[in-house]
Motif scaffolding. Structure first.
Motif, mmCIF file in Angstrom:
data_model
loop_
_atom_site.group_PDB
_atom_site.id
_atom_site.type_symbol
_atom_site.label_atom_id
_atom_site.label_comp_id
_atom_site.label_asym_id
_atom_site.label_seq_id
_atom_site.Cartn_x
_atom_site.Cartn_y
_atom_site.Cartn_z
ATOM 1 N N ASP A 84 1.211 -1.439 -0.040
ATOM 2 C CA ASP A 84 0.281 -0.028 -0.026
ATOM 3 C C ASP A 84 0.971 1.178 -0.075
ATOM 4 O OD1 ASP A 84 -1.789 1.789 0.607
ATOM 5 O OD2 ASP A 84 -2.049 1.571 2.510
ATOM 6 N N TYR A 86 1.931 5.029 -0.896
ATOM 7 C CA TYR A 86 1.372 6.629 -1.337
ATOM 8 C C TYR A 86 0.197 6.600 -0.972
ATOM 9 C CZ TYR A 86 6.374 6.542 -2.114
ATOM 10 O OH TYR A 86 7.830 5.893 -3.023
ATOM 11 N N SER A 87 -0.990 6.405 -0.808
ATOM 12 C CA SER A 87 -2.282 5.878 -0.402
ATOM 13 C C SER A 87 -2.613 7.136 0.835
ATOM 14 C CB SER A 87 -3.599 4.891 -0.341
ATOM 15 O OG SER A 87 -2.544 4.002 0.667
ATOM 16 N N PRO A 88 -3.714 8.008 0.982
ATOM 17 C CA PRO A 88 -4.030 8.461 2.044
ATOM 18 C C PRO A 88 -4.442 7.970 3.099
ATOM 19 C CG PRO A 88 -5.944 8.497 -0.028
ATOM 20 C CD PRO A 88 -4.856 7.674 -0.538
ATOM 21 N N GLY A 89 -4.385 8.353 4.730
ATOM 22 C CA GLY A 89 -4.676 7.186 5.597
ATOM 23 C C GLY A 89 -5.610 6.672 5.791
ATOM 24 N N TRP A 90 -7.303 6.888 4.944
ATOM 25 C CA TRP A 90 -7.924 6.825 4.816
ATOM 26 C C TRP A 90 -8.425 5.035 4.274
ATOM 27 C CZ3 TRP A 90 -10.974 6.709 0.936
ATOM 28 C CH2 TRP A 90 -11.280 7.920 0.394
ATOM 29 N N CYS A 92 -6.543 1.819 2.347
ATOM 30 C CA CYS A 92 -5.337 0.403 2.925
ATOM 31 C C CYS A 92 -5.403 -0.260 1.933
ATOM 32 C CB CYS A 92 -6.123 -0.271 4.161
ATOM 33 S SG CYS A 92 -6.247 0.338 6.034
ATOM 34 N N CYS A 114 -2.514 -1.627 5.452
ATOM 35 C CA CYS A 114 -2.729 0.223 5.905
ATOM 36 C C CYS A 114 -1.022 0.943 6.199
ATOM 37 C CB CYS A 114 -3.365 0.177 7.357
ATOM 38 S SG CYS A 114 -4.962 -0.398 6.804
ATOM 39 N N GLY A 115 -0.743 1.539 5.792
ATOM 40 C CA GLY A 115 0.215 2.411 5.911
ATOM 41 C C GLY A 115 1.423 2.116 4.796
ATOM 42 N N SER A 116 2.186 2.807 4.307
ATOM 43 C CA SER A 116 3.497 2.851 3.005
ATOM 44 C C SER A 116 4.160 2.372 3.615
ATOM 45 C CB SER A 116 3.717 3.776 2.137
ATOM 46 O OG SER A 116 4.224 5.003 3.086
ATOM 47 N N ASN A 141 -11.510 2.929 5.193
ATOM 48 C CA ASN A 141 -11.601 2.945 6.949
ATOM 49 C C ASN A 141 -13.343 4.173 6.552
ATOM 50 O OD1 ASN A 141 -9.943 1.018 7.093
ATOM 51 N ND2 ASN A 141 -8.050 2.423 7.656
#
Length: 161
Positions: A84, A86-90, A92, A114-116, A141
């Motif tokens: 995952d 470079y995606s936004p925190g919301w 995954c 979730c998280g890069s 999320n």
């Protein structure tokens, strides 16, 4: 004059030796690699798949890759890594693996990352398998649902015997 002719002839002879010897070296190296690969696998079915991607969201995509194989007992295993980046925190990364038997009954398993930083390892197995498919999505999320899914990709199908 004699030196330049001798140099040209010497260069031509060296080129001929390289041209003749290089294919023999390359073919023996590829034969050794093929033998090593064939003997390293003792499974009835053994293959690598991926990368498979989700759809884009704001310039980023989740991705997954892995390995599918059949063990000695006839069970099929799908393992891999989910990324995952470079995606936004919301959002995954989310991967789905679908096993289908000859009657059309399906079992679907999933993993979420979730998280890069790094990746998430996953491993699923099933017996009595007719086909296996994989797809990569994002998990929202905010909505508690999968979003931006890529297409289903077959990573195994029986021969129809």
């Amino acid at each position: 004059m004699r030196h330049s002719i001798r140099n040209v002839l010497g260069l031509a002879a060296a080129s001929a030796v390289i041209a003749v010897g290089l294919p023999a070296v390359a073919s023996s190296a590829s034969a050794a690699t093929a033998t090593k690969t064939a003997s390293a696998s003792s499974y009835d079915y053994d293959d690598y798949w991926g990368y498979y991607y989700s759809k884009y969201y704001d310039g980023s995509r989740a991705k997954a890759k892995g390995h599918v194989y059949e063990d000695e007992d006839g069970d099929f295993h799908v393992e891999g890594k989910l990324y995952d980046k470079y995606s936004p925190g919301w959002l995954c990364g989310y991967v789905q693996v679908k096993f289908e038997d000859e009657d059309g009954d399906e079992s679907t398993y999933w993993a979420k990352k979730c998280g890069s930083s790094g990746y998430r390892y996953f491993h699923f197995s099933s017996s009595d398998v007719d086909s296996i498919q994989v797809r990569t999505c994002y998990w929202s999320n905010h909505h508690g649902a999968k979003k931006y899914c890529g297409r289903w990709n077959y990573i195994y199908e029986t021969d129809g015997e």
